[in-house]
Scaffold this motif. Structure first.
Motif, PDB file in Angstrom:
ATOM      1  N   LYS A  65       0.834  -1.201   0.000  1.00 37.69           N
ATOM      2  CA  LYS A  65       0.000   0.000   0.000  1.00 37.69           C
ATOM      3  C   LYS A  65       0.870   1.253   0.000  1.00 37.69           C
ATOM      4  O   LYS A  65       0.546   2.239  -0.671  1.00 37.69           O
ATOM      5  N   MET A  66       1.987   1.200   0.711  1.00 38.51           N
ATOM      6  CA  MET A  66       2.897   2.336   0.760  1.00 38.51           C
ATOM      7  C   MET A  66       3.595   2.539  -0.589  1.00 38.51           C
ATOM      8  O   MET A  66       3.706   3.674  -1.074  1.00 38.51           O
ATOM      9  N   ILE A  67       4.044   1.456  -1.196  1.00 32.27           N
ATOM     10  CA  ILE A  67       4.723   1.550  -2.498  1.00 32.27           C
ATOM     11  C   ILE A  67       3.820   2.224  -3.526  1.00 32.27           C
ATOM     12  O   ILE A  67       4.253   3.094  -4.281  1.00 32.27           O
ATOM     13  N   TYR A  68       2.559   1.825  -3.564  1.00 30.54           N
ATOM     14  CA  TYR A  68       1.638   2.352  -4.564  1.00 30.54           C
ATOM     15  C   TYR A  68       0.869   3.594  -4.105  1.00 30.54           C
ATOM     16  O   TYR A  68       0.143   4.193  -4.892  1.00 30.54           O
ATOM     17  N   GLY A  69       1.025   3.954  -2.812  1.00 28.28           N
ATOM     18  CA  GLY A  69       0.309   5.109  -2.290  1.00 28.28           C
ATOM     19  C   GLY A  69      -1.193   4.932  -2.334  1.00 28.28           C
ATOM     20  O   GLY A  69      -1.931   5.849  -2.696  1.00 28.28           O
ATOM     21  N   ILE A  70      -1.663   3.721  -1.969  1.00 27.44           N
ATOM     22  CA  ILE A  70      -3.084   3.390  -2.150  1.00 27.44           C
ATOM     23  C   ILE A  70      -3.816   3.104  -0.837  1.00 27.44           C
ATOM     24  O   ILE A  70      -4.902   2.523  -0.851  1.00 27.44           O
ATOM     25  N   ASP A  71      -3.263   3.536   0.281  1.00 27.97           N
ATOM     26  CA  ASP A  71      -3.885   3.232   1.568  1.00 27.97           C
ATOM     27  C   ASP A  71      -5.344   3.706   1.619  1.00 27.97           C
ATOM     28  O   ASP A  71      -6.240   2.938   1.970  1.00 27.97           O
TER      29      ASP A  71
END
Length: 98
Positions: A65-71
């Motif tokens: 989620k952090m890698i893709y910024g999708i939290d």
């Protein structure tokens, strides 16, 4: 553990190992959880091993989620899917009691 400290550890891991490595890691961890659940279904597993693998999956998913910024996007999808799931269960309960 404090949320901010947890997030720092995730970021440090991503920075140190790299995005690709952590993507591979989440796949490996999900596979290990799958294996433990299969073992338990054959009466050969145990709750400690399942809990350990769930923790690993949650840690690596947090990094994804952090890698893709999708939290936030993931939370929106979870809310939608949980609402839909609850509605389906209500329909099944209603149909079962007819």
């Amino acid at each position: 553990m404090e949320k901010e400290h947890e997030l720092k550890i995730y970021k440090d891991a991503i920075d140190f190992f790299g995005n690709t490595s952590q993507k591979i890691m989440v796949i490996e961890e999900m596979s290990e959880l799958t294996k433990e659940l299969c073992k338990e279904l054959r009466d050969r597993g145990n709750i400690e091993d399942i809990a350990d693998e769930v923790a690993d999956v949650e840690i690596t998913l947090a990094q994804i989620k952090m890698i893709y910024g999708i939290d936030k996007l993931v939370e929106e999808h979870k809310d939608y899917k949980l609402h839909r799931f609850a509605s389906r269960m209500e329909q099944l309960k209603t149909n079962t009691h007819k």
